[in-house]
Design an enzyme around this catalytic site. Structure first.
Site, mmCIF file in Angstrom:
data_model
loop_
_atom_site.group_PDB
_atom_site.id
_atom_site.type_symbol
_atom_site.label_atom_id
_atom_site.label_comp_id
_atom_site.label_asym_id
_atom_site.label_seq_id
_atom_site.Cartn_x
_atom_site.Cartn_y
_atom_site.Cartn_z
ATOM 1 C CB ILE A 191 -0.941 0.006 1.224
ATOM 2 C CG1 ILE A 191 -1.828 -1.236 1.213
ATOM 3 C CG2 ILE A 191 -1.785 1.284 1.222
ATOM 4 C CD1 ILE A 191 -2.723 -1.388 2.435
ATOM 5 N N PRO A 192 1.122 1.849 -1.139
ATOM 6 C CG PRO A 192 0.839 2.744 -3.276
ATOM 7 C CD PRO A 192 0.276 1.720 -2.325
ATOM 8 C CB CYS A 193 2.059 5.109 2.882
ATOM 9 S SG CYS A 193 3.244 3.969 3.604
ATOM 10 C CG HIS A 194 6.625 4.640 -1.368
ATOM 11 N ND1 HIS A 194 5.908 3.450 -1.297
ATOM 12 C CD2 HIS A 194 6.960 4.795 -2.678
ATOM 13 C CE1 HIS A 194 5.828 2.923 -2.502
ATOM 14 N NE2 HIS A 194 6.461 3.723 -3.357
ATOM 15 N NE ARG A 195 3.827 4.318 -5.883
ATOM 16 C CZ ARG A 195 3.265 3.196 -6.299
ATOM 17 N NH1 ARG A 195 1.947 3.093 -6.360
ATOM 18 N NH2 ARG A 195 4.009 2.182 -6.680
#
Length: 154
Positions: A121-125
């Site tokens: 779940i790409p929270c780094h984006r």
């Protein structure tokens, strides 16, 4: 809850599952829960394979079942994060607007930080409104590394 630790290019990563669905990803410095069973299940092996493919630039979209546990608000935020395309970024404010809570950018940030399955779940984006990199459970160095890797694939 089965968990298995994998060596990856970004360090040791623990992946946990429940009932055939990934529930957590643990970075090297994260504290693991007490009630774990260390064993590699088929879904954990598949998740690790997809993670390695992502980290090598060969995979842009994960196709494993994910079941993050959190409040309804957090789940709405995480569902929105999952839709951020590879190589793109959005602000906390944009996520807040998208989930129908335009004044909840700080709460979105908290939900982002509590994402139990980072990278998948790409929270780094998610970045600050000014374009600045803000907190990341895996550290800002890793956040920048992931964003740079994605940007270089275009």
């Amino acid at each position: 809850m089965p968990i298995y630790i994998y060596k990856t290019p970004i360090g040791r990563i623990g992946i946990a599952e429940k009932d055939g669905s990934v529930t957590n990803l643990y970075f090297e410095n994260d504290e693991l829960p007490q009630d774990i069973e260390t064993c590699e299940t088929p879904i954990l092996k598949e998740a690790a394979g997809q993670l390695r493919s992502y980290l090598s630039g060969e995979l842009q979209v994960f196709s494993i079942p994910l079941t993050p546990f959190g409040t309804d608000f957090m789940k709405r935020v995480w569902a929105c994060l999952y839709e951020i395309p590879y190589g793109e970024t959005v602000s906390y404010k944009e996520i807040a607007v998208k989930i129908g809570s335009p004044n909840a950018a700080r709460a979105v940030g908290l939900a982002n930080h509590r994402n139990p399955i980072p990278i998948f779940i790409p929270c780094h984006r998610v970045i600050g409104t000014s374009g600045s990199l803000t907190g990341y459970r895996g550290g800002l160095k890793l956040k920048k590394q992931l964003l740079d890797m994605e940007a270089s694939m275009f």
